[in-house]
Design a protein around this motif. Structure first.
Motif, PDB file in Angstrom:
ATOM      1  N   PHE A   1      36.319  54.284  37.840  1.00  0.00           N
ATOM      2  CA  PHE A   1      37.697  53.925  37.505  1.00  0.00           C
ATOM      3  C   PHE A   1      37.748  52.909  36.362  1.00  0.00           C
ATOM      4  O   PHE A   1      38.696  52.915  35.586  1.00  0.00           O
TER       5      PHE A   1
ATOM      6  N   VAL B   1      43.827  57.694  38.519  1.00  0.00           N
ATOM      7  CA  VAL B   1      43.466  56.311  38.846  1.00  0.00           C
ATOM      8  C   VAL B   1      44.530  55.679  39.743  1.00  0.00           C
ATOM      9  O   VAL B   1      44.216  55.098  40.784  1.00  0.00           O
TER      10      VAL B   1
ATOM     11  N   SER C   1      46.599  49.064  33.287  1.00  0.00           N
ATOM     12  CA  SER C   1      45.213  49.463  33.086  1.00  0.00           C
ATOM     13  C   SER C   1      44.262  48.262  32.995  1.00  0.00           C
ATOM     14  O   SER C   1      43.209  48.250  33.638  1.00  0.00           O
TER      15      SER C   1
ATOM     16  N   MET D   1      37.396  55.110  33.338  1.00  0.00           N
ATOM     17  CA  MET D   1      38.661  55.817  33.086  1.00  0.00           C
ATOM     18  C   MET D   1      39.684  54.883  32.449  1.00  0.00           C
ATOM     19  O   MET D   1      40.410  55.272  31.528  1.00  0.00           O
ATOM     20  N   ASN D   2      39.735  53.637  32.920  1.00  0.00           N
ATOM     21  CA  ASN D   2      40.662  52.660  32.334  1.00  0.00           C
ATOM     22  C   ASN D   2      40.265  52.309  30.908  1.00  0.00           C
ATOM     23  O   ASN D   2      41.140  52.076  30.074  1.00  0.00           O
TER      24      ASN D   2
ATOM     25  N   LEU E   1      44.560  60.939  33.611  1.00  0.00           N
ATOM     26  CA  LEU E   1      43.756  59.786  34.023  1.00  0.00           C
ATOM     27  C   LEU E   1      44.618  58.716  34.681  1.00  0.00           C
ATOM     28  O   LEU E   1      44.227  58.132  35.694  1.00  0.00           O
TER      29      LEU E   1
END
Length: 126
Positions: A114, A15, A84, A117-118, A11
């Motif tokens: 995204f 990203v 992140s 994902m973060n 990930l």
């Protein structure tokens, strides 16, 4: 290493490289994801949002920096939260700007994905 750790590494790389791709390789190319109507660059997209060219450069610098930190965090774990959370905050701004100018919902999808994902990266890094 556990499977979760491999997923988090993947990930981070996905990203980070995606953000670098958008801001360094695709910045002057039109895509269907750009805010506004038929804008051909990130600078024109920021203009569609009512934001200045200078602000575009500041956001670009921050996104590139946070993306590099996120990639570097694969080796240096202590950089994870900085990269992140920084990206997640800027991506939230992207989603807000798409809504501000009443873009089609699909244009917010990459930023929203995204962000998600973060959230996963942050959750498993705490």
């Amino acid at each position: 290493m556990e499977l979760t750790e491999y997923i988090i590494i993947a990930l981070k790389i996905i990203v980070g490289l995606s953000i670098l791709n958008v801001w360094l390789l695709q910045a002057h190319k039109p895509t269907k994801w750009r805010g506004g109507n038929n804008v051909e660059s990130i600078i024109k997209e920021f203009e569609a949002y009512g934001l200045s060219k200078k602000f575009c450069y500041v956001v670009g610098f921050l996104k590139i920096s946070f993306a590099c930190l996120l990639i570097a965090s694969v080796k240096f774990e202590y950089l994870t939260l900085i990269g992140s959370i920084g990206l997640m905050t800027l991506l939230l701004g992207s989603v807000i700007m798409h809504f501000k100018i009443k873009d089609a919902l699909y244009k917010s999808f990459p930023a929203a994905l995204f962000i998600l994902m973060n959230v996963v990266i942050i959750y498993f890094s705490l």
